[in-house]
Design a protein around this motif. Sequence first.
Motif, short mmCIF file in Angstrom:
data_model
loop_
_atom_site.label_atom_id
_atom_site.label_comp_id
_atom_site.label_asym_id
_atom_site.label_seq_id
_atom_site.Cartn_x
_atom_site.Cartn_y
_atom_site.Cartn_z
N ASP A 133 0.82 -1.21 0.00
CA ASP A 133 0.00 0.00 0.00
C ASP A 133 0.85 1.26 0.00
O ASP A 133 0.37 2.34 -0.38
CB ASP A 133 -0.96 -0.03 1.19
CG ASP A 133 -1.90 -1.22 1.13
OD1 ASP A 133 -2.27 -1.62 0.01
OD2 ASP A 133 -2.25 -1.77 2.19
N GLY A 145 -7.39 -2.86 -5.81
CA GLY A 145 -7.04 -3.03 -4.41
C GLY A 145 -5.92 -4.02 -4.24
O GLY A 145 -5.00 -3.82 -3.45
N ARG A 188 1.24 1.77 -3.58
CA ARG A 188 0.00 2.37 -4.10
C ARG A 188 -0.01 3.89 -3.87
O ARG A 188 -0.44 4.65 -4.74
CB ARG A 188 -1.20 1.73 -3.40
CG ARG A 188 -2.55 2.21 -3.95
CD ARG A 188 -3.72 1.91 -3.03
NE ARG A 188 -3.61 0.63 -2.40
CZ ARG A 188 -3.94 -0.54 -2.95
NH1 ARG A 188 -4.38 -0.55 -4.20
NH2 ARG A 188 -3.81 -1.67 -2.29
N GLU A 224 -6.70 -3.22 1.36
CA GLU A 224 -7.81 -4.12 1.06
C GLU A 224 -7.85 -5.23 2.10
O GLU A 224 -6.94 -5.35 2.92
CB GLU A 224 -7.72 -4.65 -0.37
CG GLU A 224 -6.37 -5.13 -0.80
CD GLU A 224 -5.93 -6.38 -0.11
OE1 GLU A 224 -6.75 -7.30 0.04
OE2 GLU A 224 -4.76 -6.45 0.32
N VAL A 256 -4.91 3.57 0.66
CA VAL A 256 -5.94 2.55 0.56
C VAL A 256 -5.32 1.20 0.86
O VAL A 256 -4.18 0.93 0.46
CB VAL A 256 -6.58 2.53 -0.85
CG1 VAL A 256 -7.59 1.40 -0.98
CG2 VAL A 256 -7.25 3.86 -1.14
N SER A 297 -8.81 1.17 -6.55
CA SER A 297 -8.34 1.96 -5.41
C SER A 297 -7.93 3.38 -5.80
O SER A 297 -7.81 4.26 -4.94
CB SER A 297 -7.14 1.27 -4.77
OG SER A 297 -6.02 1.27 -5.65
#
Length: 485
Positions: free
Chosen positions: A160, A235, A163, A173, A171, A215
């Motif tokens: 993440d 995600g 991300r 998951e 975000v 996401s």
Amino acid sequence: MSFSIGARELMWLGIDLGTSAVKSVIVDDAGRVLAENSSTLGVQRPKPLWSEQSPADWWAATKASVLGLPKNLRASVRGIGLSGQMHGAVLLDHADNVLRPAILWNDGRSAPYCDGLAPLARKHTGNLAMAGFTAPKLLWVREQEPDVFAATRTVLLPKDYLRLILTGEKVSEMSDASGSLWLDIAQRRWSAEMLTATGLNESQMPTLIEGSEVSGTVRSAIADELGIPVVPVAGGAGDQAAGAIGAGVTEPRQAFLSLGTSGVVFAASDGFQPAPENGVHAFCHALPDRWHSMTVMLSAAACLDWAAKLTGFADVPGALEAAAKSSTPSSKLPLFLPYLTGERTPHNDVFAKGVFFGMTQETGPAELIRSTLEGVAFGLRDGLDAMQSRPEQLSVIGGGSRSEYWAQILADTLGLPLIYRDGASFGPANGAARLARLAATHDKVADVCVQPPELARFEPQQFDEDRLTRFRSLYTTLKSSFGEF
């Protein structure tokens, strides 16, 4: 290398942030792997039980991995999925600067803080409080690095953090968040009780979505840097759940064995089935309304890498070849406890140590490699026996899955057929690419998460139960001594 691409052909990029490397694949709608690449990572161990990495190294390796894929395929990507090592703690300040090196899944420093979390963890997450999970790490930081804890505004899991760089979004998951010990896994939401127990609140957590949902979108500057279009980012999933998606393990009674740095037996289910008393993880799957049970040994293929270097082999293939040619009877081999970084299932023992027991003057490098292969298989058998239900067969994924010699040892020890499938070594990255497709399209799970073609099958043959019994008794005998080292 250049590839010819049809005008309507869609490409999906999967990125897997592992412990030893970042792996990237591009797959098409037929599930074919069109290109793959990896970039290695190192682990820092500045003190006993510590295991850390720099998030900046993750991003550098991600760029190298993606940019090593063919340019024309990168330009045709229509979605990205992320998978990665679970449980790591990335601490960010108010400006999203990284406050300290990430504390990894196989870091044991937070063991003393687990007892206080244990009752709440069982009640609110259905899992044991283990040192590798994220929540105990924050208790360590709060006590040992109070300035860092006070400055922490966001806690992210490893993938993440990638991300955040890709999309600017914070975000996570359900599958990866399950391993934080902050998720109410049955309800698929953050647990206020578990966050409060570690001095945190939900504002410091990322937004939660399902792994097959969008996401965010790649920022244009990052898209230019990677040579990809501005596309949605799914995600994604924790590495094991992503591996399950890549192996087509999504329905109840389907299961796989992962032979990476760690060793995992993963079984999909359609309901939450906690079994903390056995050290089994009960987590959300990467798809809505699905869960899984998972057993974890901390050192699997990592033991083989270590043993090959220890015994002087130039590489792992050479060690495996020598082991396969060894004529020493199995009954004369030393026993090997594969606990180089402690152990999770079923022992939950951060102080467990690796041991060769029973060596003689006749013990040579090949025999030690054979003992290592057997010891890892025994550790996986311990995990399998801790599960509430036994699968009928196991698909095999992970970089350690390439040896037929080891495959037969594993099949014999586990007492189950092992199925080796196409693209197995890049399983989590494949799964991430499939989640990208699910997030960006309206395609059905059954059409996307198909099992890769079978390449080989290994049926269980004769197995020496006495050696397994001796292996288990050796751990019991030595357990009280491990903490002295």
